[in-house]
Design an enzyme around this catalytic site. Structure first.
Site, PDB file in Angstrom:
ATOM      1  N   HIS A   1      -0.329   2.664  -5.702  1.00  0.00           N
ATOM      2  CA  HIS A   1       0.506   3.231  -4.643  1.00  0.00           C
ATOM      3  C   HIS A   1       1.124   4.569  -5.011  1.00  0.00           C
ATOM      4  O   HIS A   1       1.689   5.249  -4.146  1.00  0.00           O
ATOM      5  CB  HIS A   1       1.577   2.221  -4.213  1.00  0.00           C
ATOM      6  CG  HIS A   1       1.757   2.174  -2.732  1.00  0.00           C
ATOM      7  ND1 HIS A   1       2.329   1.127  -2.057  1.00  0.00           N
ATOM      8  CD2 HIS A   1       1.428   3.093  -1.764  1.00  0.00           C
ATOM      9  CE1 HIS A   1       2.346   1.388  -0.750  1.00  0.00           C
ATOM     10  NE2 HIS A   1       1.807   2.575  -0.552  1.00  0.00           N
TER      11      HIS A   1
ATOM     12  N   ASP B   1       4.093  -3.469   3.040  1.00  0.00           N
ATOM     13  CA  ASP B   1       4.204  -3.684   1.599  1.00  0.00           C
ATOM     14  C   ASP B   1       5.189  -4.830   1.345  1.00  0.00           C
ATOM     15  O   ASP B   1       6.127  -5.029   2.113  1.00  0.00           O
ATOM     16  CB  ASP B   1       4.762  -2.378   0.983  1.00  0.00           C
ATOM     17  CG  ASP B   1       4.467  -2.222  -0.497  1.00  0.00           C
ATOM     18  OD1 ASP B   1       4.453  -3.229  -1.219  1.00  0.00           O
ATOM     19  OD2 ASP B   1       4.283  -1.068  -0.937  1.00  0.00           O
TER      20      ASP B   1
ATOM     21  N   HIS C   1       6.968  -4.536  -1.234  1.00  0.00           N
ATOM     22  CA  HIS C   1       7.982  -3.759  -1.963  1.00  0.00           C
ATOM     23  C   HIS C   1       8.405  -2.538  -1.148  1.00  0.00           C
ATOM     24  O   HIS C   1       7.639  -2.077  -0.300  1.00  0.00           O
ATOM     25  CB  HIS C   1       7.402  -3.278  -3.298  1.00  0.00           C
ATOM     26  CG  HIS C   1       6.785  -4.361  -4.129  1.00  0.00           C
ATOM     27  ND1 HIS C   1       5.433  -4.646  -4.083  1.00  0.00           N
ATOM     28  CD2 HIS C   1       7.337  -5.240  -5.005  1.00  0.00           C
ATOM     29  CE1 HIS C   1       5.174  -5.654  -4.914  1.00  0.00           C
ATOM     30  NE2 HIS C   1       6.304  -6.035  -5.476  1.00  0.00           N
TER      31      HIS C   1
ATOM     32  N   ASP D   1       9.248   0.399  -2.721  1.00  0.00           N
ATOM     33  CA  ASP D   1       8.783   1.572  -3.479  1.00  0.00           C
ATOM     34  C   ASP D   1       9.708   2.772  -3.275  1.00  0.00           C
ATOM     35  O   ASP D   1       9.271   3.902  -3.093  1.00  0.00           O
ATOM     36  CB  ASP D   1       7.325   1.908  -3.111  1.00  0.00           C
ATOM     37  CG  ASP D   1       6.358   0.797  -3.509  1.00  0.00           C
ATOM     38  OD1 ASP D   1       6.725  -0.051  -4.360  1.00  0.00           O
ATOM     39  OD2 ASP D   1       5.232   0.759  -2.962  1.00  0.00           O
TER      40      ASP D   1
ATOM     41  N   HIS E   1       4.284   3.768  -9.330  1.00  0.00           N
ATOM     42  CA  HIS E   1       3.854   3.236  -8.029  1.00  0.00           C
ATOM     43  C   HIS E   1       5.027   2.635  -7.257  1.00  0.00           C
ATOM     44  O   HIS E   1       4.891   2.347  -6.065  1.00  0.00           O
ATOM     45  CB  HIS E   1       2.694   2.237  -8.161  1.00  0.00           C
ATOM     46  CG  HIS E   1       3.047   0.894  -8.736  1.00  0.00           C
ATOM     47  ND1 HIS E   1       2.226  -0.213  -8.597  1.00  0.00           N
ATOM     48  CD2 HIS E   1       4.111   0.475  -9.462  1.00  0.00           C
ATOM     49  CE1 HIS E   1       2.790  -1.246  -9.203  1.00  0.00           C
ATOM     50  NE2 HIS E   1       3.907  -0.863  -9.736  1.00  0.00           N
TER      51      HIS E   1
ATOM     52  N   ASP F   1      -0.424  -1.548   1.505  1.00  0.00           N
ATOM     53  CA  ASP F   1      -0.495  -2.064   0.136  1.00  0.00           C
ATOM     54  C   ASP F   1      -1.115  -3.467   0.204  1.00  0.00           C
ATOM     55  O   ASP F   1      -0.715  -4.288   1.041  1.00  0.00           O
ATOM     56  CB  ASP F   1       0.949  -2.118  -0.405  1.00  0.00           C
ATOM     57  CG  ASP F   1       1.057  -2.513  -1.873  1.00  0.00           C
ATOM     58  OD1 ASP F   1       0.296  -3.396  -2.312  1.00  0.00           O
ATOM     59  OD2 ASP F   1       1.931  -1.964  -2.566  1.00  0.00           O
TER      60      ASP F   1
ATOM     61  N   ASP G   1      -0.534  -5.947  -1.443  1.00  0.00           N
ATOM     62  CA  ASP G   1       0.436  -7.037  -1.599  1.00  0.00           C
ATOM     63  C   ASP G   1       1.304  -7.263  -0.357  1.00  0.00           C
ATOM     64  O   ASP G   1       2.147  -8.164  -0.346  1.00  0.00           O
ATOM     65  CB  ASP G   1       1.275  -6.874  -2.876  1.00  0.00           C
ATOM     66  CG  ASP G   1       2.199  -5.674  -2.864  1.00  0.00           C
ATOM     67  OD1 ASP G   1       2.751  -5.338  -1.812  1.00  0.00           O
ATOM     68  OD2 ASP G   1       2.379  -5.083  -3.949  1.00  0.00           O
TER      69      ASP G   1
ATOM     70  N   GLU H   1      -3.571  -0.198  -3.978  1.00  0.00           N
ATOM     71  CA  GLU H   1      -3.263  -1.274  -4.935  1.00  0.00           C
ATOM     72  C   GLU H   1      -4.379  -2.297  -5.125  1.00  0.00           C
ATOM     73  O   GLU H   1      -4.187  -3.273  -5.853  1.00  0.00           O
ATOM     74  CB  GLU H   1      -1.936  -1.985  -4.589  1.00  0.00           C
ATOM     75  CG  GLU H   1      -0.689  -1.120  -4.801  1.00  0.00           C
ATOM     76  CD  GLU H   1      -0.318  -0.901  -6.271  1.00  0.00           C
ATOM     77  OE1 GLU H   1      -0.693  -1.737  -7.122  1.00  0.00           O
ATOM     78  OE2 GLU H   1       0.332   0.119  -6.570  1.00  0.00           O
TER      79      GLU H   1
END
Ligand SMILES: NC(=[NH2+])NCCC[C@H](N)C(=O)O
Ligand SMILES: [Mn+2]
Ligand SMILES: [Mn+2]
Length: 308
Positions: free
Chosen positions: A98, A125, A127, A129, A142, A227, A229, A272
């Site tokens: 990322h 995502d 997250h 980030d 990332h 992403d 995830d 990712e």
């Protein structure tokens, strides 16, 4: 359906974290048939191959921030690539981790500024980030792209962000892992955050549609950063930062289908994917299918008719 010129940009960025493998991402997407999938939808596809970072001093790895110089080399390279590709089509960044979005989003923002249009960013995502190199606990870059392109301080030696994306133009969906420093910074920001609880209670379409209305009203450009995830690890195992409780296959397709119907998306990151962690390519295939949904694949060619 309007056909688009899709520009596949291989971005084998692996400098944004310690665990290696994302460098194989672009070729996994190619092997999973991304070009054919988009062509079958009537789009033209140009694959410009894999890019390399701009030359950079060797990393000394200060123990705090991992591979800073290499990531700086990628950031300027990818910002330029985004700006160039947006001149002639829809860039699709095949990541790569990322940290590639420091460049892809900064470049998209420069292009939007030239066009006199605002840039909006949809962040799909687990997250946020939203770290800076100074606040990161892990030292993995990332975890910093949103911090960078919204203009947070602390990115010494990185290319200056000429056109920071206003916080109110950023919408995050899928969140379920946020570090303390990120949470504190987000409390002071106007970024829209939608965690998985919000999605469980309200569904995923509502927040997305509200954001897209805002983009349309402002005649904005829209960069989407997906992403791996964002997805639940049970359906997308090929990522180093899995977090249980992610989006289902149907939720993710719905997001992509709504994005397509809006006609607003102007650039896309697929990030990712670590093929080393995949199971017989299933995550790569799912990401390709989601990309196809975002570019117009649907179950029926025509809107379905309800029974009378
Ligand atoms: N793009 C990602 N997968 N980011 C994960 C970041 C995880 C954590 N917040 C960190 O900064 O290290
Ligand atoms: Mn991420
Ligand atoms: Mn993530």
């Amino acid at each position: 359906m309007t056909s688009q010129h899709c520009i596949l940009i291989g971005a084998p960025v692996d400098s944004g974290k310690r665990r290696a493998g994302c460098l194989m991402g672009p070729d996994a997407y190619r092997t999973a048939g991304i070009a054919a999938a988009l062509e079958s939808l009537g789009h033209t596809v140009e694959d410009i191959g894999n890019l390399a970072p701009e030359t950079h001093p060797a990393d000394t790895n200060d123990g705090l921030v991992y591979a800073r110089n290499e990531t700086i080399g990628w950031t300027s390279r990818l910002a330029q690539a985004a700006e160039d590709a947006l001149e002639c089509g829809l860039p699709v960044f095949l990541g790569g981790d990322h940290s590639l979005s420091l460049g892809s989003v900064a470049g998209a923002a420069n292009f939007a500024a030239k066009e006199g249009r605002p840039l909006f960013v949809l962040w799909l995502d687990a997250h946020t980030d939203f770290h800076t190199p100074e606040t990161s606990d892990s030292g993995n870059l990332h975890g910093t792209p949103v911090g960078y392109f919204t203009g947070r301080r602390g990115f010494e030696n990185f290319p200056e962000v000429l056109n920071p994306v206003p916080e109110e133009n950023v919408c995050m969906i899928g969140l379920r892992s946020v570090d303390t420093q990120e949470r504190l910074a987000l409390e002071d920001s106007s970024i829209r955050t939608h965690d998985m609880r919000h999605i469980d209670e309200n569904g995923i379409a509502g927040p997305l549609n509200r954001f897209l209305d805002q983009v349309a009203e402002a005649n904005g450009m829209l960069h989407v950063s997906l992403d791996v995830d964002f997805l639940d690890p049970s359906v997308a195992p090929a990522v180093g930062t899995t977090v249980p409780g992610g989006a289902t296959v149907r939720e993710a397709h719905l997001v992509c289908e709504i994005l397509h119907d809006s006609g607003l998306m102007t650039s896309l990151d697929l990030v990712e994917l670590n093929p080393f962690l995949d199971e017989r390519g299933r995550t790569a295939h799912l990401m390709v299918d989601l990309c196809a949904s975002a570019l117009g694949r649907r179950v029926f060619d025509r809107p379905t008719r309800s029974y009378q």
